[in-house]
Design an enzyme around this catalytic site. Structure first.
Site, PDB file in Angstrom:
ATOM      1  NE  ARG A  15      -3.578  -0.471   2.507  1.00 52.34           N
ATOM      2  CZ  ARG A  15      -4.570  -0.715   3.363  1.00 52.34           C
ATOM      3  NH1 ARG A  15      -5.133   0.291   4.001  1.00 52.34           N
ATOM      4  NH2 ARG A  15      -4.983  -1.943   3.577  1.00 52.34           N
ATOM      5  CB  SER A  99      -8.653  -0.330   2.535  1.00 53.75           C
ATOM      6  OG  SER A  99      -9.673  -0.467   3.502  1.00 53.75           O
ATOM      7  CG  HIS A 100      -9.384   3.204   5.533  1.00 56.98           C
ATOM      8  ND1 HIS A 100      -9.009   1.912   5.826  1.00 56.98           N
ATOM      9  CD2 HIS A 100      -8.541   4.007   6.224  1.00 56.98           C
ATOM     10  CE1 HIS A 100      -7.978   1.943   6.659  1.00 56.98           C
ATOM     11  NE2 HIS A 100      -7.671   3.202   6.923  1.00 56.98           N
ATOM     12  CE  LYS A 109      -7.069  -4.729   1.872  1.00 58.36           C
ATOM     13  NZ  LYS A 109      -8.414  -4.616   2.513  1.00 58.36           N
ATOM     14  CG  ASP A 238     -13.839  -0.629   4.271  1.00 58.42           C
ATOM     15  OD1 ASP A 238     -14.624  -1.351   3.601  1.00 58.42           O
ATOM     16  OD2 ASP A 238     -12.741  -1.040   4.682  1.00 58.42           O
ATOM     17  CG  ASP A 240     -11.408  -2.709   0.818  1.00 55.48           C
ATOM     18  OD1 ASP A 240     -11.884  -2.073   1.777  1.00 55.48           O
ATOM     19  OD2 ASP A 240     -10.543  -3.604   0.973  1.00 55.48           O
ATOM     20  CG  ASP A 242     -12.330  -5.117   3.681  1.00 55.32           C
ATOM     21  OD1 ASP A 242     -12.630  -3.942   3.964  1.00 55.32           O
ATOM     22  OD2 ASP A 242     -11.166  -5.551   3.774  1.00 55.32           O
ATOM     23  NE  ARG A 243     -12.446  -1.159   7.696  1.00 55.02           N
ATOM     24  CZ  ARG A 243     -12.232   0.046   8.226  1.00 55.02           C
ATOM     25  NH1 ARG A 243     -12.397   0.243   9.536  1.00 55.02           N
ATOM     26  NH2 ARG A 243     -11.864   1.057   7.464  1.00 55.02           N
ATOM     27  CG  HIS A 325     -11.778  -6.278   9.172  1.00 54.09           C
ATOM     28  ND1 HIS A 325     -11.767  -6.339   7.793  1.00 54.09           N
ATOM     29  CD2 HIS A 325     -11.007  -5.219   9.500  1.00 54.09           C
ATOM     30  CE1 HIS A 325     -11.023  -5.361   7.311  1.00 54.09           C
ATOM     31  NE2 HIS A 325     -10.554  -4.659   8.327  1.00 54.09           N
TER      32      HIS A 325
END
Length: 448
Positions: A15, A99-100, A109, A238, A240, A242-243, A325
């Site tokens: 990242r 992500s965020h 990832k 978020d 992507d 995933d949360r 998560h």
């Protein structure tokens, strides 16, 4: 390479900023090194809505092709959509997302077959070192790249795991201009629900607010929308997706620990006695409720690699983190914000009660939330806190992750950041007064 790869090869992913750290040339090398590490079986690649993501995903595929692996590009997807593809197709995979993080960032990832995570201890260090060496694996027969769309299959699979039946719901959803804007219509469009959409336009510049719902200021718009439209529930994803974070019908924020306890109860109803994973800063209510329902709570360190590894060792049915998560054994032990959301919707649709009443039994204690303090000598401060608190009546301590100090009426955990000169404090008490007393005393010791 002259670039300092350690600056953006992190513990669990890659990242960094585009294009100075992350660019097509670098990513092409990562794709090649990925295949050198995992072998030449076919892989799957997806990407989020950031402007740089399509180009980077194709560069990764080119590097993998050069090393001899076939690549299936699934295009725009959430991170849990990539995990689904990895399990559904039986392939290793790579997801392009930061992500965020703000718009100038991107990242990767990576996972093995069935969404098994790749981190520094499980292959990422080797990939980094191969990129640094500038070695290139060139196959006699290059691989090929094709494209497919798995969004409908993803939605169907999640709805099989958590079907939503019962009353019609009004659901406000803040996608934060992230991938929830793609996945929400695909999934919630198949249930009996009226969706009130906020920021569904895919826009990696995040024009409305950061796509990071763990920060309360990024949930203000969702809270207002729930109240204005009389929604039964609010969902925030978020970048992507995933949360997932919840807002109840009053517009009040719901602790991820409460959602963890709710999902644990639902999963234990399907498999009585099963192990449930929770990290050590999750509310004490989670292991209490799991035990009361006949399950077996298993406490872990913070971080998805620890959660997933422990889930595999224990054959746990579910795991939750206070960061939002949520991990499911039936989803290849991977995390899925949308699947967590479906569990909340299913529990709500089964009753005529409002969400606040449905969740009330799972909210028992008062938590501080995570409080960060900049500290030059983190270990010295932790040692001083332990020396002070460990001799107090009724107190036990442990070092599973930083320092945890536990009492019947309260607990706190202090742990150092891996990447910054920060100490992170989480505290919880049987009531607000108890929590505030403990929080303030420990915080004063940290900052003195």
């Amino acid at each position: 390479m002259s670039t300092d790869l350690n600056a953006f090869f992190k513990a669990y992913d890659v990242r960094g900023t585009v294009p100075d750290q992350i660019n097509a040339d670098l990513v092409r090398r990562v794709g090649n090194a990925f295949v050198a590490e995992i072998g030449t079986d076919p892989i799957v690649v997806g990407y989020d809505m950031r402007p740089s993501s399509p180009e980077l995903a194709r560069a990764f595929a080119e590097g993998a092709n050069e090393a001899g692996a076939d690549v299936t590009l699934i295009g725009l997807c959430s991170t849990d959509g990539l995990y689904f593809a990895s399990g559904h197709l039986g392939r290793a995979g790579a997801m392009f997302t930061a992500s965020h993080n703000p718009a100038q960032y991107n990242g990767i990832k990576m996972c093995r077959v069935n969404a098994a995570p790749i981190g520094m201890q499980t292959g990422l260090a080797e990939i980094r070192d191969r990129v640094a060496s500038e070695e290139t694996l060139t196959a006699e027969t290059p691989g090929r790249t094709d494209e497919t769309d798995l969004l409908a299959d993803y939605a169907s699979y999640l709805l099989q795991l958590a079907p939503v039946t019962g009353r019609r719901l009004k659901v406000a959803v803040d996608a934060g201009n992230g991938m929830g804007g793609l996945t929400t219509p695909a999934v919630l469009g198949q249930i009996d629900a009226e969706v009130v959409p906020l920021y569904f336009q895919l826009d990696g510049t995040f024009p409305n607010h950061e796509a990071n719902p763990i920060e309360p200021e990024n949930l203000v718009d969702l809270q207002a929308a729930v109240r204005e439209h009389g929604a039964d529930i609010g969902l925030a994803f978020d970048g992507d997706a995933d949360r997932c974070f919840l807002v109840d019908e009053k517009g009040d924020l719901v602790s991820p620990s409460v959602l963890t306890a709710l999902i644990a109860a639902r999963e234990l109803a399907k498999e009585p006695g099963a192990p449930i994973i929770h990290n050590l800063i999750t509310s004490r209510a989670v292991p209490e409720i799991v035990t009361e329902l006949g399950g077996r709570p298993v406490r872990t360190r913070v971080g998805h690699s620890f959660i997933k590894a422990t889930m595999a060792e224990e054959n746990a049915i579910f795991g939750g983190e206070h960061s939002g998560h949520f991990y499911f054994r039936d989803f290849w032990r991977a995390d899925s914000g949308m699947l967590a959301a479906l569990h909340a919707l299913a529990a709500l649709a089964e009753t005529d009660a409002p969400l606040s009443e449905v969740l009330a039994p799972y909210s028992r204690h008062v938590a501080s939330g995570e409080i960060n303090s900049e500290v030059a000598d983190q270990q010295a401060v932790v040692d001083a806190i332990e020396a002070d608190w460990s001799t107090r009546p009724g107190v036990t301590t442990d070092h599973l992750d930083g320092l945890s100090v536990v009492h019947d009426d309260w607990w706190f955990n202090v742990r150092a950041s891996n990447t910054e000169p920060l100490l992170r404090l989480n505290a919880e008490g049987k009531d607000a007064g108890t929590m505030e007393r403990i929080r303030d005393e420990v915080l004063a010791a940290i900052r003195s």
